[in-house]
Design a protein around this motif. Sequence first.
Motif, PDB file in Angstrom:
ATOM      1  N   VAL A 169     -21.306  54.737   8.529  1.00 46.32           N
ATOM      2  CA  VAL A 169     -20.149  54.047   7.946  1.00 46.32           C
ATOM      3  C   VAL A 169     -18.848  54.703   8.436  1.00 46.32           C
ATOM      4  CG1 VAL A 169     -18.933  53.546   5.776  1.00 46.32           C
ATOM      5  CG2 VAL A 169     -21.417  53.334   5.885  1.00 46.32           C
TER       6      VAL A 169
ATOM      7  N   ASN B  91     -17.915  54.078  12.086  1.00 51.13           N
ATOM      8  CA  ASN B  91     -17.371  52.736  12.242  1.00 51.13           C
ATOM      9  C   ASN B  91     -15.880  52.661  11.960  1.00 51.13           C
ATOM     10  OD1 ASN B  91     -18.582  50.385  12.994  1.00 51.13           O
ATOM     11  ND2 ASN B  91     -20.005  50.435  11.253  1.00 51.13           N
TER      12      ASN B  91
ATOM     13  N   ASN C  82     -13.864  54.408   2.714  1.00 48.84           N
ATOM     14  CA  ASN C  82     -15.249  54.269   2.245  1.00 48.84           C
ATOM     15  C   ASN C  82     -15.312  54.359   0.719  1.00 48.84           C
ATOM     16  OD1 ASN C  82     -18.128  54.198   2.382  1.00 48.84           O
ATOM     17  ND2 ASN C  82     -18.156  56.426   2.191  1.00 48.84           N
TER      18      ASN C  82
END
Length: 370
Positions: free
Chosen positions: A196, A199, A294
Amino acid sequence: MVLRFLTISDFRNICSVQIKPGVKFNLLYGLNGQGKTNVLEAIHLLGSPRSFRTSRLPELVKHGERQAQILGTVESGGIESRLRLLIETAGRKMEIDGKTVHKASELHGKLNSVVFSPDDTGMVKMGPESRRRYLDRAVYMGDINYLNCWHSYQRILKQRNHLLKSTDRTGLDIWTEKLSETGAEVIERRLRFIAVLDNKLQKYYATISGGNETSRISYQPDGVQAIKRDEIREELLELFKHHQRADERYGTTTAGPHRDDLSFILDARPLKAFGSQGQQKSFILALKMAEMDNLHEIFGEAPLLLLDDMSSELDAHRNSNLMEFLIAREIQVFITTTERSPALLNAAPQCAVCHIEGGNLTFEGSKSYE
Ligand code: ATP
Ligand code: MG
């Protein structure tokens, strides 16, 4: 998330401080050694099981005092909670709305904060332990189950190492299997988190630097190629078996997730060896922004951002890129600097300013939206 009130007593060099932070930018300025980082540490500690600076509780209590106390009122999802942390040499006690917290999971997500400090930039050059510490803390912030599985892994590892040191190694296979099982969960959760982050990293690095270098973060666990838990477990078992002779000789588990490392890569080269200081700072800052993003996605609200010692961190251009990014978002930010930065104040449309000297905090006023 917004920290509405904060009271700090007998924490490090702070005797007694009470503040009503601004909802957007908060500037804490003061000379070296006056207590700026201590304030950020107190805020961070209120929502997390460990300090970002030390694991030794006695260091946190003001010299000559028995206990430190941090109180905070946090607004999250339109609801206010009162967090109270008591720190004594022997332990810490946490309360939420007057009720004692027994498990770290009860505190999870109550006050999220992401810290960016000069020490963080240091982890690029330092040994793998510092990057592992960062990784474990960052994974836990967004993953409530991580702490438990990490603790289990540490417990099993201790048992296995104990057996490896003794002459009677009965039961070693069982501990190896348990270690593979829990180790696989640790690795799976770390891999998921890093995927994550990786990215998001590129976008934020470009935001900060304004350039087009490619930035990557990767986690390649030792001896493991798989990404699914069952397969990771098989590979870990192989890894432990492969190293068993060495483990027996050294009396410790010489390979596994407790030895893994993170790689920071800029333009396909290791940041550690080829990145300039500014590139390293920008990279870590981008990493923190990715982490913030996040947490925002997971909790539906941005965490607090604690930017320590911004005076020494970035050049004017990168600083203004960062400010632009922060202004556009609903984030409560605490920034420490050694001087009452006019550039920062000009950039920030809304900012509360506090001066800190000898652990005493003076509120100097607030600049609001015109
Ligand atoms: P710099 O600009 O150098 O980063 P700072 O304002 O961030 O400085 P802090 O790290 O917040 O400074 O505070 C450091 C001060 O706190 C030091 O003077 C240190 O001696 C003091 N200090 C740290 N722990 C304790 C403690 N347990 N009791 C009393 N004072 C402490
Ligand atoms: Mg400091």
